[in-house]
Design an enzyme around this catalytic site. Structure first.
Site, PDB file in Angstrom:
ATOM      1  N   ARG A  53       1.997   8.611   4.013  1.00 38.99           N
ATOM      2  CA  ARG A  53       1.637   7.502   4.895  1.00 38.99           C
ATOM      3  C   ARG A  53       1.209   6.300   4.058  1.00 38.99           C
ATOM      4  O   ARG A  53       1.039   6.413   2.847  1.00 38.99           O
ATOM      5  CB  ARG A  53       0.528   7.928   5.858  1.00 38.99           C
ATOM      6  CG  ARG A  53      -0.591   8.667   5.109  1.00 38.99           C
ATOM      7  CD  ARG A  53      -1.933   8.461   5.640  1.00 38.99           C
ATOM      8  NE  ARG A  53      -2.326   7.084   5.617  1.00 38.99           N
ATOM      9  CZ  ARG A  53      -2.748   6.437   4.527  1.00 38.99           C
ATOM     10  NH1 ARG A  53      -2.815   7.023   3.332  1.00 38.99           N
ATOM     11  NH2 ARG A  53      -3.094   5.171   4.601  1.00 38.99           N
ATOM     12  N   GLY A  54       0.998   5.174   4.769  1.00 36.21           N
ATOM     13  CA  GLY A  54       0.710   3.937   4.052  1.00 36.21           C
ATOM     14  C   GLY A  54       2.038   3.227   3.837  1.00 36.21           C
ATOM     15  O   GLY A  54       3.033   3.857   3.432  1.00 36.21           O
ATOM     16  N   ALA A  55       2.045   1.916   4.102  1.00 35.27           N
ATOM     17  CA  ALA A  55       3.323   1.188   4.146  1.00 35.27           C
ATOM     18  C   ALA A  55       4.172   1.344   2.874  1.00 35.27           C
ATOM     19  O   ALA A  55       5.342   1.755   2.957  1.00 35.27           O
ATOM     20  CB  ALA A  55       3.038  -0.281   4.459  1.00 35.27           C
ATOM     21  N   ARG A  96       8.899   5.697  12.002  1.00 37.62           N
ATOM     22  CA  ARG A  96       7.699   4.913  12.361  1.00 37.62           C
ATOM     23  C   ARG A  96       8.122   3.439  12.506  1.00 37.62           C
ATOM     24  O   ARG A  96       8.944   2.965  11.720  1.00 37.62           O
ATOM     25  CB  ARG A  96       6.593   5.046  11.297  1.00 37.62           C
ATOM     26  CG  ARG A  96       6.022   6.456  11.198  1.00 37.62           C
ATOM     27  CD  ARG A  96       4.745   6.489  10.383  1.00 37.62           C
ATOM     28  NE  ARG A  96       3.599   5.971  11.119  1.00 37.62           N
ATOM     29  CZ  ARG A  96       2.395   5.794  10.575  1.00 37.62           C
ATOM     30  NH1 ARG A  96       2.194   6.079   9.305  1.00 37.62           N
ATOM     31  NH2 ARG A  96       1.395   5.341  11.296  1.00 37.62           N
ATOM     32  N   GLN A 203      -8.379   8.158   8.143  1.00 34.49           N
ATOM     33  CA  GLN A 203      -7.859   7.874   6.789  1.00 34.49           C
ATOM     34  C   GLN A 203      -8.958   7.378   5.856  1.00 34.49           C
ATOM     35  O   GLN A 203      -8.886   7.556   4.641  1.00 34.49           O
ATOM     36  CB  GLN A 203      -6.741   6.814   6.852  1.00 34.49           C
ATOM     37  CG  GLN A 203      -5.452   7.283   7.477  1.00 34.49           C
ATOM     38  CD  GLN A 203      -5.398   6.994   8.958  1.00 34.49           C
ATOM     39  OE1 GLN A 203      -6.425   6.924   9.635  1.00 34.49           O
ATOM     40  NE2 GLN A 203      -4.209   6.851   9.494  1.00 34.49           N
ATOM     41  N   ASP A 244       0.474  -3.418   7.130  1.00 35.87           N
ATOM     42  CA  ASP A 244       1.761  -2.776   7.411  1.00 35.87           C
ATOM     43  C   ASP A 244       2.877  -3.782   7.623  1.00 35.87           C
ATOM     44  O   ASP A 244       4.045  -3.495   7.404  1.00 35.87           O
ATOM     45  CB  ASP A 244       1.647  -1.857   8.622  1.00 35.87           C
ATOM     46  CG  ASP A 244       0.897  -0.606   8.221  1.00 35.87           C
ATOM     47  OD1 ASP A 244      -0.330  -0.659   8.115  1.00 35.87           O
ATOM     48  OD2 ASP A 244       1.570   0.404   7.937  1.00 35.87           O
TER      49      ASP A 244
HETATM   50  O1  MRU Z   1      -0.986   5.103   9.889  1.00 38.95           O
HETATM   51  P1  MRU Z   1      -1.122   4.910   8.407  1.00 38.95           P
HETATM   52  O2  MRU Z   1      -2.148   5.786   7.792  1.00 38.95           O
HETATM   53  O3  MRU Z   1       0.196   4.958   7.704  1.00 38.95           O
HETATM   54  O4  MRU Z   1      -1.657   3.416   8.276  1.00 38.95           O
HETATM   55  C1  MRU Z   1      -1.801   2.882   7.001  1.00 38.95           C
HETATM   56  C2  MRU Z   1      -2.457   1.557   6.992  1.00 38.95           C
HETATM   57  O5  MRU Z   1      -2.760   0.980   8.007  1.00 38.95           O
HETATM   58  C3  MRU Z   1      -2.642   0.927   5.643  1.00 38.95           C
HETATM   59  O6  MRU Z   1      -3.769   0.106   5.627  1.00 38.95           O
HETATM   60  C4  MRU Z   1      -1.392   0.082   5.322  1.00 38.95           C
HETATM   61  O7  MRU Z   1      -0.233   0.830   5.467  1.00 38.95           O
HETATM   62  C5  MRU Z   1      -1.456  -0.460   3.955  1.00 38.95           C
HETATM   63  S1  MRU Z   1      -1.194   0.755   2.752  1.00 38.95           S
HETATM   64  C6  MRU Z   1      -1.213   0.059   1.233  1.00 38.95           C
END
Ligand code: MRU
Length: 360
Positions: A53-55, A96, A203, A244
């Site tokens: 996870r995470g962009a 996603r 998270q 994101d």
């Molecule tokens: O749903 P997630 O855990 O994938 O959400 C992640 C976030 O909102 C992060 O802050 C974002 O992706 C930035 S990651 C460098």
């Protein structure tokens, strides 16, 4: 707390096993378990279920994933190969909707195929291999630079508040919002990080707290509704969050709750920075209204983390995974080319001109 532990890279390609390698983030902080994924449905599920996870991390995972899909296509016919490749790409793209890095990475992989129609399937597979690895390496280089630019905003002993996890676990290495802290730690600096727990998937409590503690950073987990109190106490000098998707005017989608933190920061006069690679800036959309917001299962709110369901059966649940922070609440964007201040629309145009001229 001085002790520092190196976490394995969050996303990788195992050449021998022809597998996508990820840390299963649903198991953290209890267990650091690596997953070796070879099947497309498992890669899709890993992204959907937030095992990765995470962009930026899902962008890298999708690039490696679609390369693995390409390797399974058995044909010498470029047209058939391209059709099957595009199907695999669309499948992963549907995992996603909000983080633009997923589409950015998959589109980059697709361009490799579409821009070389004269090449054989074998040559295209080799190109896809190189591109997936380049996307991964670029992520590491970019995050390192985010860390270095972000560190220029920090002072020894600062209190930093962050929301969700935009650290190493959300990228291949270093992270975005937490990269300045990791880079500062390498230089012997000390900070105190407040991690919002980040309901409903935690998270912040599970991942940022784990990652910060592993790097020897003084870390305090707070419930999301405690941020105001912590800021009012004067314990927070700066807010760093990831994102994101950023629209061309600077409106920023990030984990649900981020916009509330930005409103609080403005109230208390605390600088609020979004730390973002340019791959997260979507110049094709003019404002945050155009950003698709993922809605997730009600059970994440009513049941997960509780020993028994805590909300009445059948109750309505609203569970958006992200919200949009208006650009006028944001002090600046830390990017791999430096820090962009308002007006963001003009700043981003200059940023992309620089990117096109220099590359990374
Ligand atoms: O749903 P997630 O855990 O994938 O959400 C992640 C976030 O909102 C992060 O802050 C974002 O992706 C930035 S990651 C460098």
């Amino acid at each position: 707390m001085e002790e520092r532990m190196h976490l394995p890279d969050t996303v990788d390609l195992d050449e021998k096993r022809r597998a996508l390698v990820i840390i299963d983030q649903t198991k953290l902080p209890g267990r650091t378990e690596m997953l070796y994924l070879t099947e497309q449905k498992d890669i899709f599920e890993a992204i959907y279920l937030l095992k990765v996870r995470g962009a930026p991390a899902i962008g890298v995972a999708a690039a490696i994933g679609v390369y693995l899909a390409a390797m399974e296509i058995e044909t010498d016919d470029v047209k058939i190969f391209t059709e099957k490749f595009q199907k695999a790409k669309e499948y992963l793209a549907s995992s996603r909707p909000t983080a633009v890095n997923l589409f950015w990475a998959l589109n980059r992989m697709e361009r490799v195929v579409l821009e070389h129609p004269e090449e054989s399937v074998l040559q295209l597979k080799e190109r896809l291999h190189r591109e997936a690895l380049e996307i991964r390496k670029e992520d590491i280089r970019v995050c390192r630079r985010l860390g270095e630019y972000g560190l220029t905003l920090l002072h020894e002993g600062d209190g930093i508040l962050t929301h969700c996890n935009a650290g190493q676990l959300a990228t291949t290495r270093y992270g975005t919002a937490l990269a300045p802290i990791h880079v500062g730690r390498e230089k012997g600096m000390h900070f105190h990080v407040f991690t919002d727990e980040t309901r409903p998937l935690l998270q912040g409590a599970r991942l940022s707290a784990f990652e910060m503690a592993a790097d020897g950073v003084e870390t305090t987990v707070i419930c999301d509704n405690m941020a105001s109190s912590v800021m009012k106490n004067g314990w927070v000098q700066i807010v760093f969050v990831g994102c994101d998707r950023v629209a061309a005017n600077g409106d920023t989608a990030n984990k649900i709750g981020t916009s509330g933190v930005a409103i609080l920061a403005k109230h208390y006069g605390i600088p609020f920075y979004v730390v973002a690679p340019t791959s997260t800036i979507d110049m094709n959309i003019s404002s945050g209204q155009e950003i698709p917001i993922e809605q997730r299962r009600p059970e994440e709110v009513t049941e997960m983390w509780y020993q028994q369901r805590m909300a009445p059966e059948g109750i309505n649940v609203y569970n958006p995974a992200f919200d949009v922070t208006d650009h006028d609440l944001i002090t600046g964007f830390v990017t791999e080319y430096g820090i962009v201040y308002p007006p963001f629309d003009e700043g981003f145009i200059r940023l992309f001109e620089e990117k096109n001229a220099k590359g990374i």
